[in-house]
Design a protein around this motif. Sequence first.
Motif, PDB file in Angstrom:
ATOM      1  N   VAL A  30       7.254  75.013  38.980  1.00 52.72           N
ATOM      2  CA  VAL A  30       6.797  73.953  39.861  1.00 52.72           C
ATOM      3  C   VAL A  30       5.501  74.404  40.527  1.00 52.72           C
ATOM      4  CG1 VAL A  30       8.185  74.763  41.823  1.00 52.72           C
ATOM      5  CG2 VAL A  30       7.483  72.383  41.714  1.00 52.72           C
ATOM      6  N   LYS A  31       4.578  73.471  40.723  1.00 54.22           N
ATOM      7  CA  LYS A  31       3.331  73.758  41.419  1.00 54.22           C
ATOM      8  C   LYS A  31       3.332  72.991  42.726  1.00 54.22           C
ATOM      9  CE  LYS A  31      -1.654  73.777  41.244  1.00 54.22           C
ATOM     10  NZ  LYS A  31      -2.850  73.594  40.424  1.00 54.22           N
ATOM     11  N   ILE A  32       3.031  73.704  43.807  1.00 54.48           N
ATOM     12  CA  ILE A  32       2.932  73.112  45.129  1.00 54.48           C
ATOM     13  C   ILE A  32       1.489  73.279  45.580  1.00 54.48           C
ATOM     14  CG2 ILE A  32       3.733  73.262  47.520  1.00 54.48           C
ATOM     15  CD1 ILE A  32       6.359  74.493  46.371  1.00 54.48           C
ATOM     16  N   VAL A  33       0.914  72.229  46.141  1.00 52.91           N
ATOM     17  CA  VAL A  33      -0.481  72.266  46.589  1.00 52.91           C
ATOM     18  C   VAL A  33      -0.472  72.408  48.107  1.00 52.91           C
ATOM     19  CG1 VAL A  33      -2.681  71.047  46.601  1.00 52.91           C
ATOM     20  CG2 VAL A  33      -1.159  70.845  44.625  1.00 52.91           C
ATOM     21  N   ASN A  68      -7.270  70.716  55.500  1.00 51.90           N
ATOM     22  CA  ASN A  68      -5.916  70.161  55.639  1.00 51.90           C
ATOM     23  C   ASN A  68      -4.859  71.105  55.096  1.00 51.90           C
ATOM     24  OD1 ASN A  68      -7.182  67.695  56.381  1.00 51.90           O
ATOM     25  ND2 ASN A  68      -7.384  67.176  54.219  1.00 51.90           N
ATOM     26  N   LEU A  69      -3.812  71.318  55.884  1.00 51.04           N
ATOM     27  CA  LEU A  69      -2.588  71.911  55.351  1.00 51.04           C
ATOM     28  C   LEU A  69      -1.739  70.734  54.888  1.00 51.04           C
ATOM     29  CD1 LEU A  69      -1.714  74.626  58.026  1.00 51.04           C
ATOM     30  CD2 LEU A  69      -2.427  75.016  55.655  1.00 51.04           C
ATOM     31  N   ASN A  70      -1.302  70.745  53.649  1.00 51.72           N
ATOM     32  CA  ASN A  70      -0.559  69.610  53.100  1.00 51.72           C
ATOM     33  C   ASN A  70       0.909  69.597  53.486  1.00 51.72           C
ATOM     34  OD1 ASN A  70      -2.865  68.634  51.866  1.00 51.72           O
ATOM     35  ND2 ASN A  70      -2.464  69.698  49.955  1.00 51.72           N
ATOM     36  N   HIS A  71       1.421  70.726  53.998  1.00 53.82           N
ATOM     37  CA  HIS A  71       2.834  70.836  54.364  1.00 53.82           C
ATOM     38  C   HIS A  71       2.944  71.568  55.687  1.00 53.82           C
ATOM     39  CE1 HIS A  71       3.975  69.821  50.204  1.00 53.82           C
ATOM     40  NE2 HIS A  71       2.977  70.611  49.853  1.00 53.82           N
ATOM     41  N   SER A  72       3.924  71.204  56.480  1.00 55.39           N
ATOM     42  CA  SER A  72       4.255  72.042  57.628  1.00 55.39           C
ATOM     43  C   SER A  72       4.860  73.327  57.071  1.00 55.39           C
ATOM     44  CB  SER A  72       5.258  71.334  58.537  1.00 55.39           C
ATOM     45  OG  SER A  72       6.522  71.235  57.898  1.00 55.39           O
ATOM     46  N   THR A  73       4.844  74.379  57.861  1.00 61.85           N
ATOM     47  CA  THR A  73       5.424  75.643  57.402  1.00 61.85           C
ATOM     48  C   THR A  73       6.908  75.472  57.118  1.00 61.85           C
ATOM     49  OG1 THR A  73       3.762  76.903  58.610  1.00 61.85           O
ATOM     50  CG2 THR A  73       5.767  78.081  57.988  1.00 61.85           C
TER      51      THR A  73
END
Length: 113
Positions: A30-33, A68-73
């Motif tokens: 899986v790839k997460i951006v 931009n951070l695309n996800h919260s930690t």
Amino acid sequence: MKLMFTQARPTGGEEGPTFTPNSKLWEAGVKIVADGSPHSGTAAVREPFLNSNLTQTLGFPPAPCYGNLNHSTEDLLKRVKFHHQRGTQIAIHAHGERAIDQVIGVYEQVRWS
């Protein structure tokens, strides 16, 4: 033989393959951006992108822009744990320093949990 990397879907969506795996096609990982790109002014950086003729021509967000951070930690940690527990290979795109620090912190939490 076909190997496929799938992209994790936004929060709230079901995780896992978006296709039916078979003997010729299966999910390899899986790839997460984690952030954007320095080429568009959206990489999550510590020092802001500043206005110039070039950044205006390229359509960067207005300065000062830290990307931009695309996800919260917390969300990123949840996703990485989910795929790690399944034994799925994980690839994370992270260009900016803030995104790289976030990803390393998440990997460390998963490693020691």
